[in-house]
Design a protein around this motif. Sequence first.
Motif, PDB file in Angstrom:
ATOM      1  N   THR A 129      30.526 -62.780 -11.088  1.00 60.34           N
ATOM      2  CA  THR A 129      30.189 -61.520 -11.753  1.00 60.34           C
ATOM      3  C   THR A 129      29.822 -60.446 -10.745  1.00 60.34           C
ATOM      4  OG1 THR A 129      29.366 -62.753 -13.673  1.00 60.34           O
ATOM      5  CG2 THR A 129      28.702 -60.448 -13.473  1.00 60.34           C
ATOM      6  N   THR A 132      32.904 -59.230  -8.988  1.00 60.31           N
ATOM      7  CA  THR A 132      33.689 -58.407  -9.909  1.00 60.31           C
ATOM      8  C   THR A 132      33.118 -56.999 -10.002  1.00 60.31           C
ATOM      9  OG1 THR A 132      34.308 -60.353 -11.214  1.00 60.31           O
ATOM     10  CG2 THR A 132      34.528 -58.205 -12.270  1.00 60.31           C
ATOM     11  N   LEU A 133      31.795 -56.902 -10.111  1.00 59.73           N
ATOM     12  CA  LEU A 133      31.142 -55.596 -10.192  1.00 59.73           C
ATOM     13  C   LEU A 133      31.352 -54.788  -8.916  1.00 59.73           C
ATOM     14  CD1 LEU A 133      27.789 -56.558 -11.964  1.00 59.73           C
ATOM     15  CD2 LEU A 133      29.775 -55.399 -12.970  1.00 59.73           C
ATOM     16  N   LYS A 134      31.345 -55.455  -7.778  1.00 56.10           N
ATOM     17  CA  LYS A 134      31.598 -54.765  -6.511  1.00 56.10           C
ATOM     18  C   LYS A 134      33.008 -54.188  -6.481  1.00 56.10           C
ATOM     19  CE  LYS A 134      28.426 -57.409  -3.550  1.00 56.10           C
ATOM     20  NZ  LYS A 134      28.332 -58.366  -2.411  1.00 56.10           N
ATOM     21  N   LEU A 136      34.871 -53.401  -9.066  1.00 51.04           N
ATOM     22  CA  LEU A 136      34.937 -52.302 -10.029  1.00 51.04           C
ATOM     23  C   LEU A 136      34.318 -51.036  -9.446  1.00 51.04           C
ATOM     24  CD1 LEU A 136      33.990 -54.171 -13.333  1.00 51.04           C
ATOM     25  CD2 LEU A 136      36.236 -53.261 -12.728  1.00 51.04           C
ATOM     26  N   PHE A 137      33.189 -51.187  -8.773  1.00 49.69           N
ATOM     27  CA  PHE A 137      32.513 -50.035  -8.180  1.00 49.69           C
ATOM     28  C   PHE A 137      33.397 -49.356  -7.142  1.00 49.69           C
ATOM     29  CE2 PHE A 137      30.094 -48.507  -4.489  1.00 49.69           C
ATOM     30  CZ  PHE A 137      29.429 -47.435  -5.069  1.00 49.69           C
ATOM     31  N   GLN A 169      40.288 -52.277  -9.813  1.00 50.11           N
ATOM     32  CA  GLN A 169      39.786 -52.632 -11.138  1.00 50.11           C
ATOM     33  C   GLN A 169      40.649 -53.725 -11.770  1.00 50.11           C
ATOM     34  OE1 GLN A 169      40.083 -49.579  -9.791  1.00 50.11           O
ATOM     35  NE2 GLN A 169      39.103 -48.026 -11.059  1.00 50.11           N
TER      36      GLN A 169
END
Length: 470
Positions: A129, A132-134, A136-137, A169
């Motif tokens: 998670t 994934t957030l990295k 997306l950022f 993304q």
Amino acid sequence: MDYDAKRVEEGLGHVHKEDITEKEDKIEKDESGAAPAQSVEQKREEQPIIKQQKSKRVATLDAFRGLTIVLMILVDDAGSAYERIDHSPWNGCTLADFVMPFFLFIVGVAIALALKKIPRIGDAIKKITLRTLKLLFWGILLQGGYSHAPDELVYGVDMKQIRWFGILQRIAVVYFIVAVIETLTTKLRPTVIDSGHFSIFSAYKWQWTGGFVAFLIYMITTYTLYVPDWSFVIHDDDKATRYTVKCGMRGHLGPACNAVGYVDRQVWGINHLYTQPVWTRLKACTLSSPRSGPFREDAPSWCYAPFEPEGLLSTISAILSGTIGIHYGHVLIHFKGHAERLKQWVSMAIVLLIVAIILHFTDAIPINKQLYSFSYVCFTAGAAGIVFSAFYVVIDVWGFRTPFLFLEWIGMNAMLVFVMAAQGIFAAFINGWYYETPDNSLVSSLDPKTCFYQRLALREIGDSLIRDIC
């Protein structure tokens, strides 16, 4: 039995069940005849030997990833001058169209190797998670419109027009789904597999089930979702022009009325999509096709419209690319010999290529990167499998590693190179050092849009015409 299982988990062996049974019988006989005075210290001495059997890092993995990064930089920098390597305007496949599926393929391979042993599922999910957030950022920061590198030395984006989806993304979404399935099914995965060519497929049926669900969602939505008429507004020099696209149909695979674009317009909003789609190079839009050029006077309204090439529905289809990649990783883990691995990889790649060619040339499902069609998934995954197998033979089997060290280094530092080179951050840094005006810099002089590259691309037209253009 623990020793063989360990070898299988570390990618060193392909052990069949009957082999395990024979070795278990042998161990039982040895234990029955062994002296009871065998010390625990002797067993501990054997343990480090087992730990030393860990497989070395597969050089092919990094080299393939590095090749994909280099390919992206090449088509980004030279694609505007040489349209034949740029993205296909619609149906078809060019050099640039291999970049995204190659990324997703190697992400899948890496997931299989990274998650072959999971001590704690909860911790693994947290790491997945966070990663994934990295992604997306960084994706929103670099491709959402905030960074204007390298063309402009400014930063900032209007939140009403920010682009929510992009390359990183899509990689993030595919990575998250494929990695979570791999993690949650860790207790269901086999330590050993049965003999037979298709045993590897049945052993990881949950991963293939996830890919099949993604395939069904994509196909059902693409061919059954009703696409109504839609409109958009183009702002040009304080002038707003509204265009309307007539649709009212289902299952359309053209630029105007496909379900992929409709889903993105409904989910993200038309103002948050990519504003320079490659379809503007189609003959219907410009007389300069396949090059970019001014729109025809009779160009249809959709030529002016935005479109998201890394959209939501097409990303669901892209999960299949990651699923095929993780299968190649599973083969690498469970099969011992080079011949066994190559047999699995090459045979699957050939099947995928044949399926793609049949679907495309029968007009059943054209190869299309913008829609991420099923034939495109098969064609690019098959090509990735062939290239990966070729790299494996040359680098890991024959040992010709030195010529590929540069690609390996790029592959081991993929995110850094992607941000600095592919997204123009390093070029923007160089561009910041200019003489008198920002246009008079080293990077600007090497821009494919400048006269230097125009002379190379248009040399067949004649020097006099080039002088007039420049």
